[in-house]
Design a protein around this motif. Sequence first.
Motif, PDB file in Angstrom:
ATOM      1  N   SER A 190       0.837  -1.338   0.127  1.00  0.00           N
ATOM      2  CA  SER A 190      -0.039  -0.034   0.334  1.00  0.00           C
ATOM      3  C   SER A 190       0.696   1.189   0.207  1.00  0.00           C
ATOM      4  O   SER A 190       1.003   1.560   0.800  1.00  0.00           O
ATOM      5  N   SER A 192       0.169   4.301  -0.544  1.00  0.00           N
ATOM      6  CA  SER A 192      -0.798   5.449   0.874  1.00  0.00           C
ATOM      7  C   SER A 192      -0.535   5.785   1.909  1.00  0.00           C
ATOM      8  O   SER A 192       0.265   5.867   1.926  1.00  0.00           O
ATOM      9  N   ARG A 195       3.224   6.458   2.446  1.00  0.00           N
ATOM     10  CA  ARG A 195       3.575   7.705   2.404  1.00  0.00           C
ATOM     11  C   ARG A 195       2.678   7.726   3.982  1.00  0.00           C
ATOM     12  O   ARG A 195       3.626   8.849   4.678  1.00  0.00           O
TER      13      ARG A 195
END
Length: 212
Positions: A190, A192, A195
């Motif tokens: 993942s 996202s 991040r």
Amino acid sequence: MLNPEKAIISTKFALQRQSVENLLLEGSDFLNRVILPHPLVWNGLFKKDFIAKNSLSFRKDAWPREDLVFHLDMASANFYGVYTGENTYVYRCALPGSLSNSISAKTVNNCIFIARAIREAISGIRNEATLDICRKELSGTINAIFSYIPRLSLDNQKTLLTEIDKILSEQYFKEIEGLESPSTRFYKKSQSLYRLASALFRLLLPKRYRIN
């Protein structure tokens, strides 16, 4: 004053090479058994005309692994090499704060360049032993990228992750399958969430561990 005779360290790499001492080895065999297991440029002496003929040079964007990329560029050249156990180089251990012991945002950015250079080398190598070494080097470089990123400033994280998203295609991760670190696997699963976690990690990280 340093006494070279008392400062010699026999590493596992030096011990591995004893079995091929004074043997004339074909290029790929020489790379696999002598150079690539410990790919530092002071490992060998190179003829000037060999370097010129094959357009070999240090790529400035490959620091701090420019010696690895230099040796991978040799993989397509026709040559023979000989390993000698004679001590021809006195290496001065790096000091804290020296360039070789420092990490910056540029170091992390260069790791992206290094990963690309290794991937380019892999595409042209047919020797399985060399490929195996290259995949391990590629995994080490990519794993380093994802371990460093959470220590960067939020602006640098954003910039580098945008670049990584463009460059590190699925093919890169296929090459290192089974060799990924937990951070690399997290990014693959993942992007996202990686991040978000990286940004939170940086905010909580003590200043002495941050990379500026």
